[in-house]
Design an enzyme around this catalytic site. Sequence first.
Site: not given
Lengths: 356, 356, 356
Positions: C250-251
Amino acid sequence: MFPTLALLAQEGGAQVIGNDSATVGGLAPLDQAGPEQLSFLSNPLYLPQAGASRAGAIIVSRKDFDALAEQGQAGQRNWLIAANPYACFARIAQWFERQGRPAALPGVHPSAVVAADAVVPVSCTIGPNVVIESGVRLGERVRIVANAFIGAGAEIGDDTVIQPQVTVYHGCVVGRRGIIHSGVVIGADGFGFAPDFGPTGGEWVKIPQTGRAVIGDDVEIGANTTIDRGAMADTVIEQGCKLDNQIQIAHNVRVGAYTVIAGCAAIAGSTKVGRYCIIGGSANLAGHLTIADKVTISGGTSITKSIAAPGHFTSVFPFMPHAEWERNAAIVRGLGRLRSRLQQVEKQISSRATEE
Amino acid sequence: MFPTLALLAQEGGAQVIGNDSATVGGLAPLDQAGPEQLSFLSNPLYLPQAGASRAGAIIVSRKDFDALAEQGQAGQRNWLIAANPYACFARIAQWFERQGRPAALPGVHPSAVVAADAVVPVSCTIGPNVVIESGVRLGERVRIVANAFIGAGAEIGDDTVIQPQVTVYHGCVVGRRGIIHSGVVIGADGFGFAPDFGPTGGEWVKIPQTGRAVIGDDVEIGANTTIDRGAMADTVIEQGCKLDNQIQIAHNVRVGAYTVIAGCAAIAGSTKVGRYCIIGGSANLAGHLTIADKVTISGGTSITKSIAAPGHFTSVFPFMPHAEWERNAAIVRGLGRLRSRLQQVEKQISSRATEE
Amino acid sequence: MFPTLALLAQEGGAQVIGNDSATVGGLAPLDQAGPEQLSFLSNPLYLPQAGASRAGAIIVSRKDFDALAEQGQAGQRNWLIAANPYACFARIAQWFERQGRPAALPGVHPSAVVAADAVVPVSCTIGPNVVIESGVRLGERVRIVANAFIGAGAEIGDDTVIQPQVTVYHGCVVGRRGIIHSGVVIGADGFGFAPDFGPTGGEWVKIPQTGRAVIGDDVEIGANTTIDRGAMADTVIEQGCKLDNQIQIAHNVRVGAYTVIAGCAAIAGSTKVGRYCIIGGSANLAGHLTIADKVTISGGTSITKSIAAPGHFTSVFPFMPHAEWERNAAIVRGLGRLRSRLQQVEKQISSRATEE
């Protein structure tokens, strides 16, 4: 023009009771079907619904038909008697689906890039932007819809359909009558590295993955599923398996014939899964295991050891309201202490018994 | 030229306190922002940081502004007063992002393969190697970046962006203002087979998947997520849902409006998820369930039964050092025996009490 | 012509004992190798198999060679003495694999769509239907096989291979000597939304994801893995990491150098994973955690809190036959009651002890 029950019975392997030249226009559930539709009864629980249905014809087992006949409900309509009504329904649904589907016109789209030495029979349909590398061999009537990549020397069997964005790496094999959905990757490198770290640094040394991924006949593979090639030997999916979406099959896995695997399941390297297994969604199997034939694994389950005999296995922490989970999780963390306390109590009771 | 606070306040739905013709060049966190930057305070915990920030302007709630004013810290800079400072920040960040983004030039790239009868308004941007089949209808200003496939008869609503390598199968629908990230597959066949095995062999008979996948307006779908088409009825993602990467949505699922689902979650067939739900990453929901509105499911959780009312649910074995886990896992396997021993102890105590 | 042991020893960093001008044609396991093949012994458990092997030469450690010599089994064949026989085997296997692989011919396929201002050295191989947008910079000898998309301003380092159907979003960076397998998506938007719901409705407001995904040198990324771009700062995979298939990063995650992650694992937003970690398949890590260097996480494990020191961690409900699981799951749900009963028993015993 609607098909006759005679034709549909032949497609579905059933026998007509009633008027076999009656026609129906499609399939519908018992409670929605009208006089121009065919329905099916595969679970005797729904016998009353079958009796009440407005369907023009119903697919039933002989046993359920007899039960309806006893209740005086067999004369109201036409019937298709099938050994397996659900499979009969599926085959007839396939017939209707084929009629509605535009025929794939054989030929190679001008934007496709096909190596001069690739074997592409004239019965094949190769869509836009498909890339077919050197040495590829396609069977008869293979259809590759669009934007797919078939690597050097790969083989695709007769009547297989490859949907858009699929990658088949070099040298891999897909059998006959397969359906490979969008985003599937067959034959990417397995995950194999030798650690080589010393006091001054190091690296994970890649172990070349020189085996293939080999997919048997009649296999369907769901969207974005990945099946890695083997390290030296092959990764194998045997005939008749059905794989759902987003599944990960690691290198050197073998999945036995007719096994079905639901979405997001993962099988780690070198594990052998038997025939006729059912693996639930989001389940994961560790590497180097052997799973017997006819094993069922529940969704979300982690299998960490081999399974030697058929059976149904589960490993899911039961779900509960979060606050309750926090309490129970704390107790799980302290189960060792809980057991010690119980042992302590047992000792006290037993020593007191001795004292008495 | 930097935007004025007046302009940004309008974009973010805020009110300026101070000099509304002051300008800022971008956004930054409270502790990093300088006099030419705008920051935001969405959690009162950070009030002291807001007071100490060098930011030229800060987005705050009325309540937090008043608290700062009481502390004599409101006069130092300009303020944007917003009912929801975090959402205001997001909207202003969108404005800055739009300025930096090169405009998509309408038109169809010469390498795209577009069926003659497809509806592609002149406001659309169709990139290289995009394949658009017969009967497709695109809305105004749809942008399809590259290498995507839109199957026969599919519909894409106004202002939707389709990133590279996306597949939208035939007949499926994507709403307006959607963002569909790379590798997404919408409308592959659901996982439906009728078992038909006898003593001499058999097969899993495919049940044609003739429903659609229908995605509402304002839905974002993360990279490599898959949403299968329905078996007869449709699979539906209602408006305003946000789906992260690698999610699997099976056939005939319905996800209620404004529900958000984190990465790698999986929802099995025919399950209905309510509106405003939050489903954590790597969670999995079994098939044929009904989940109420406003249910939160923790990451890694397996939901095996329907949930009738809002709440937060969890099913994760607590993590611990592996050696400790081995001991606790053994106790979990033997919980039945542990309980029996406790019952035994209870009996002994109670019988002794009776004896006394 | 087969390579000499002298050549292979140089490739693998080993020393020949015996005839270094002897030749072998390939690698095989100890029990399958013949006189024209090279094998390896990396686990002393297999010493007897090494003694009995028909292999023309065997890679061993000095210690294992001495053990074989003591048993009088060292004179029968040639030996390659290596500090790390498994890594030596891997490097020699790479040498054989390179010989068998057709050379990639530099050049740009006519169907590729390459922006005029992209930097594509003449040593690169750009395959069919590859799209390279404006401002992209490729290093020397980059190979992009087919149907991949490299977004505006992205950078790919020297000698990196990009397999078909890969997407690298705008502005992202892939280091040198990388291998990016089919279907990988690098730099799609992270999952960030500000909730803005009032009594009359609302929406999830998208937070623009303006950071990049930055992949270090010598990183391999498995098929269909997704690595999101950061929200403001970057998502980073440091050098030497190896990621398997179907992983979700994920980011704003950072994965430390030389960490390996097995298939289907997921790491939620902003979590920092240390160097030399090993994350098992289907594991999931919650967001905003910090994981120390040299942490091992078992397959299927959910990590919900930070881990401050090296160690091996697990959180898997042990699997068992389903009927047994049903009983144990019920007990787990009632663990609070079980503990209360134990407390009750303890009290009774203690009060009786007091009475006595």
